[in-house]
Design a protein around this motif. Structure first.
Motif, PDB file in Angstrom:
ATOM      1  N   PRO A  99       0.755  -1.207   0.071  1.00 56.20           N
ATOM      2  CA  PRO A  99       0.026   0.064   0.120  1.00 56.20           C
ATOM      3  C   PRO A  99       1.026   1.162   0.131  1.00 56.20           C
ATOM      4  O   PRO A  99       0.617   2.235  -0.747  1.00 56.20           O
TER       5      PRO A  99
ATOM      6  N   VAL B  78       2.024   1.872  -3.521  1.00 56.27           N
ATOM      7  CA  VAL B  78       0.988   2.535  -4.415  1.00 56.27           C
ATOM      8  C   VAL B  78       0.784   3.605  -4.078  1.00 56.27           C
ATOM      9  O   VAL B  78       0.579   4.409  -5.042  1.00 56.27           O
ATOM     10  N   SER B  79       1.022   4.408  -2.970  1.00 56.91           N
ATOM     11  CA  SER B  79       0.653   5.731  -2.450  1.00 56.91           C
ATOM     12  C   SER B  79       1.696   6.564  -3.354  1.00 56.91           C
ATOM     13  O   SER B  79       1.400   7.722  -4.023  1.00 56.91           O
TER      14      SER B  79
ATOM     15  N   ILE C 293      -3.294   9.048  -3.440  1.00 55.01           N
ATOM     16  CA  ILE C 293      -4.251   8.239  -3.058  1.00 55.01           C
ATOM     17  C   ILE C 293      -3.374   7.574  -1.620  1.00 55.01           C
ATOM     18  O   ILE C 293      -2.302   7.260  -1.620  1.00 55.01           O
TER      19      ILE C 293
ATOM     20  N   THR D  77      -2.376   5.691   2.267  1.00 53.09           N
ATOM     21  CA  THR D  77      -2.889   4.424   2.779  1.00 53.09           C
ATOM     22  C   THR D  77      -4.061   4.256   3.256  1.00 53.09           C
ATOM     23  O   THR D  77      -4.374   3.152   3.288  1.00 53.09           O
TER      24      THR D  77
ATOM     25  N   LEU E 160      -6.663   3.760   0.590  1.00 54.31           N
ATOM     26  CA  LEU E 160      -6.625   2.171   0.160  1.00 54.31           C
ATOM     27  C   LEU E 160      -7.417   1.401   1.059  1.00 54.31           C
ATOM     28  O   LEU E 160      -7.866   0.318   0.669  1.00 54.31           O
TER      29      LEU E 160
ATOM     30  N   TRP F  57     -11.060   1.596   0.945  1.00 56.26           N
ATOM     31  CA  TRP F  57     -11.479   0.972  -0.336  1.00 56.26           C
ATOM     32  C   TRP F  57     -11.498  -0.382  -0.315  1.00 56.26           C
ATOM     33  O   TRP F  57     -12.367  -1.005  -0.935  1.00 56.26           O
ATOM     34  N   ARG F  58     -10.455  -0.934   0.361  1.00 53.73           N
ATOM     35  CA  ARG F  58     -10.440  -2.429   0.492  1.00 53.73           C
ATOM     36  C   ARG F  58     -11.749  -2.928   1.473  1.00 53.73           C
ATOM     37  O   ARG F  58     -12.267  -3.955   1.110  1.00 53.73           O
TER      38      ARG F  58
ATOM     39  N   GLY G 150     -12.188   0.234  -5.725  1.00 54.77           N
ATOM     40  CA  GLY G 150     -10.630   0.655  -5.984  1.00 54.77           C
ATOM     41  C   GLY G 150      -9.881  -0.531  -6.646  1.00 54.77           C
ATOM     42  O   GLY G 150     -10.486  -1.441  -7.086  1.00 54.77           O
TER      43      GLY G 150
ATOM     44  N   TYR H  69      -0.724  -5.314  -3.788  1.00 58.49           N
ATOM     45  CA  TYR H  69      -1.363  -4.944  -5.248  1.00 58.49           C
ATOM     46  C   TYR H  69      -0.742  -5.527  -6.161  1.00 58.49           C
ATOM     47  O   TYR H  69       0.344  -5.078  -6.722  1.00 58.49           O
TER      48      TYR H  69
END
Length: 73
Positions: free
Chosen positions: A9, A12-13, A20, A22, A25, A28-29, A34, A46
């Motif tokens: 995560p 991804v950020s 976006i 963490t 995320l 969203w999970r 997402g 991811y």
């Protein structure tokens, strides 16, 4: 250097320039929205291929304005 198959995560950020968080995320999970993710034990990752596909789906296509349409004709 090859791109990793999975991102955390935090990664991804970073990838999305912190647009976006963490926390987002995680929310969203919980809501099952997402990008797709994989949960192995307590770890969340991811798949990069799914992130790419999800990001492409977020593309906003703008239509041409009338002045732009006239210039092209």
């Amino acid at each position: 250097m090859t791109e990793p198959l999975y991102l955390t995560p935090e990664e991804v950020s970073e990838r999305f320039r912190r647009a976006i968080s963490t926390g987002t995320l995680a929310n969203w999970r919980a809501m099952r929205v997402g990008p797709a993710f994989v949960k192995i034990g307590k770890s969340i990752v991811y798949p990069v291929a799914d992130l790419n596909q999800w990001a492409n789906q977020q593309t906003v296509r703008c239509r041409a304005t009338r002045s732009t349409q006239r210039e092209g004709t």
